[in-house]
Design an enzyme around this catalytic site. Sequence first.
Site, PDB file in Angstrom:
ATOM      1  N   VAL A  44      33.635  45.622  45.899  1.00  0.00           N
ATOM      2  CA  VAL A  44      32.560  46.557  45.593  1.00  0.00           C
ATOM      3  C   VAL A  44      31.381  45.880  44.882  1.00  0.00           C
ATOM      4  CG1 VAL A  44      33.574  47.408  43.414  1.00  0.00           C
ATOM      5  CG2 VAL A  44      32.122  48.905  44.789  1.00  0.00           C
ATOM      6  N   LYS A  46      52.523  39.817  45.475  1.00  0.00           N
ATOM      7  CA  LYS A  46      52.371  39.546  44.044  1.00  0.00           C
ATOM      8  C   LYS A  46      53.580  40.052  43.255  1.00  0.00           C
ATOM      9  CE  LYS A  46      48.355  37.415  43.771  1.00  0.00           C
ATOM     10  NZ  LYS A  46      48.245  36.034  43.251  1.00  0.00           N
ATOM     11  N   ARG A  71      47.668  47.496  52.258  1.00  0.00           N
ATOM     12  CA  ARG A  71      47.577  46.762  50.990  1.00  0.00           C
ATOM     13  C   ARG A  71      48.921  46.166  50.584  1.00  0.00           C
ATOM     14  NH1 ARG A  71      42.599  49.207  48.511  1.00  0.00           N
ATOM     15  NH2 ARG A  71      42.906  48.041  46.611  1.00  0.00           N
ATOM     16  N   ASN A  74      29.384  43.732  47.441  1.00  0.00           N
ATOM     17  CA  ASN A  74      28.817  44.656  48.433  1.00  0.00           C
ATOM     18  C   ASN A  74      27.609  45.397  47.858  1.00  0.00           C
ATOM     19  OD1 ASN A  74      30.579  44.102  50.490  1.00  0.00           O
ATOM     20  ND2 ASN A  74      31.290  46.200  50.749  1.00  0.00           N
ATOM     21  N   PHE A  75      27.820  46.071  46.726  1.00  0.00           N
ATOM     22  CA  PHE A  75      26.741  46.889  46.152  1.00  0.00           C
ATOM     23  C   PHE A  75      25.549  46.019  45.737  1.00  0.00           C
ATOM     24  CE2 PHE A  75      29.325  50.853  44.521  1.00  0.00           C
ATOM     25  CZ  PHE A  75      29.628  51.163  45.834  1.00  0.00           C
ATOM     26  N   TYR A 108      49.503  42.376  49.993  1.00  0.00           N
ATOM     27  CA  TYR A 108      49.071  41.761  48.731  1.00  0.00           C
ATOM     28  C   TYR A 108      49.956  42.237  47.577  1.00  0.00           C
ATOM     29  CZ  TYR A 108      45.768  40.253  45.051  1.00  0.00           C
ATOM     30  OH  TYR A 108      45.168  39.661  43.955  1.00  0.00           O
ATOM     31  N   ARG A 116      42.070  53.090  38.165  1.00  0.00           N
ATOM     32  CA  ARG A 116      42.563  51.789  37.699  1.00  0.00           C
ATOM     33  C   ARG A 116      41.894  51.455  36.378  1.00  0.00           C
ATOM     34  NH1 ARG A 116      41.857  47.338  41.622  1.00  0.00           N
ATOM     35  NH2 ARG A 116      43.675  48.119  42.695  1.00  0.00           N
ATOM     36  N   GLN A 142      36.882  57.845  42.639  1.00  0.00           N
ATOM     37  CA  GLN A 142      37.893  56.863  42.227  1.00  0.00           C
ATOM     38  C   GLN A 142      37.305  55.949  41.147  1.00  0.00           C
ATOM     39  OE1 GLN A 142      36.200  56.791  45.105  1.00  0.00           O
ATOM     40  NE2 GLN A 142      36.221  54.821  46.126  1.00  0.00           N
ATOM     41  N   THR A 143      38.169  55.430  40.292  1.00  0.00           N
ATOM     42  CA  THR A 143      37.661  54.618  39.174  1.00  0.00           C
ATOM     43  C   THR A 143      38.127  53.164  39.268  1.00  0.00           C
ATOM     44  OG1 THR A 143      39.564  54.963  37.709  1.00  0.00           O
ATOM     45  CG2 THR A 143      37.808  56.642  37.641  1.00  0.00           C
TER      46      THR A 143
END
Length: 313
Positions: free
Chosen positions: A187, A149, A142, A190-191, A145, A275, A209-210
């Site tokens: 997500v 940024k 990751r 995808n979902f 990215y 997050r 995870q949030t």
Amino acid sequence: MRILVTGGAGLIGSHLCDYFIARGDEVIAVDNFITGSPDNIAQLTNHPRFKFIRQDVTDFLRIEGYLDAVLHFASPASPVSYTAYPIQTLKVGALGTHKACGLARAKGARFLLASTSEVYGDPLVSPQSESYWGNVNPIGPRGVYDEAKRYAEAMTLAYHRAHNLDTRIVRIFNTYGPRNALDDGRVVPNFVGQAIRGEPLTVQGDGSQTRSFCYVSDLVEGIVRLLESNEIMPVNIGNPNETTILTFAEKINSLTGNKAGIVFRPRPVDDPNRRCPDITRAKTILGWEPKVGLDEGLQKTIAYFSKKIKGKQ
Ligand code: UDP
């Protein structure tokens, strides 16, 4: 206003283009379509106040005439797409931001950088406020990215400090809505895609995870308010309604009536555990907070994906 949007064919870029066109502005969108899509701007291509330039923004940007604002939104932005395009991601954050700042400076235009909650990495504090410096692994997958940024923010403030460029930085948290790319691995697409096809939803890890999901129209409203404010330092724009990924999967199955359930898959490397934006600054400086609830936004998104998936069958 005459506004240039890099990444104008992406999820957020294209909604911004629609917003400015509807308001009566002139818009120039630039995109190389590596992750953006021509479909996202098809409704604008014949509009007399809209112009599209197919270009990689890491190359010199030659624009005729004046500009009032440059909004730099070009970048792969989903973990799957920036892992697939690691060098392009680093280049667009570094060289692309340099070119976009240079263009804004040459035109005397305001510059707005699309930054990200990924600058906080896998945060050790929650919710994340703008004063938090983050917990980023620079050499993980990751990192391409996150560091691009972080560099882009540093470049933006360097142009502000060295050249007095009129700059804005928005730190964007998870955003969803119509025009999310179905195949970018995020997500929400995808979902929702899996649920519409009657497949089990692929929860990565145990789903504890949030994330906090912001509907795209709320995000656009926040960005426009920031652009029109005088705030130079970064502002978080996102929805503070935090949910676990497991609860989120259950919600998608219930909203779509999907009976196929959930399957568990390995968790990606460095996937942030929590997050959630602290939006105190957005509230106090911009008078902004999100209005669209998760169920309402998801229903619109599900309707969009249903049409898209059924159109392909
Ligand atoms: N995720 C998941 N199943 C999927 C895709 C993603 O459980 O099919 C999880 C992923 O591990 C992460 C969260 O959903 O914890 C959000 O992932 P996304 O790719 O949307 O973006 P991120 O917020 O990580 O940038």
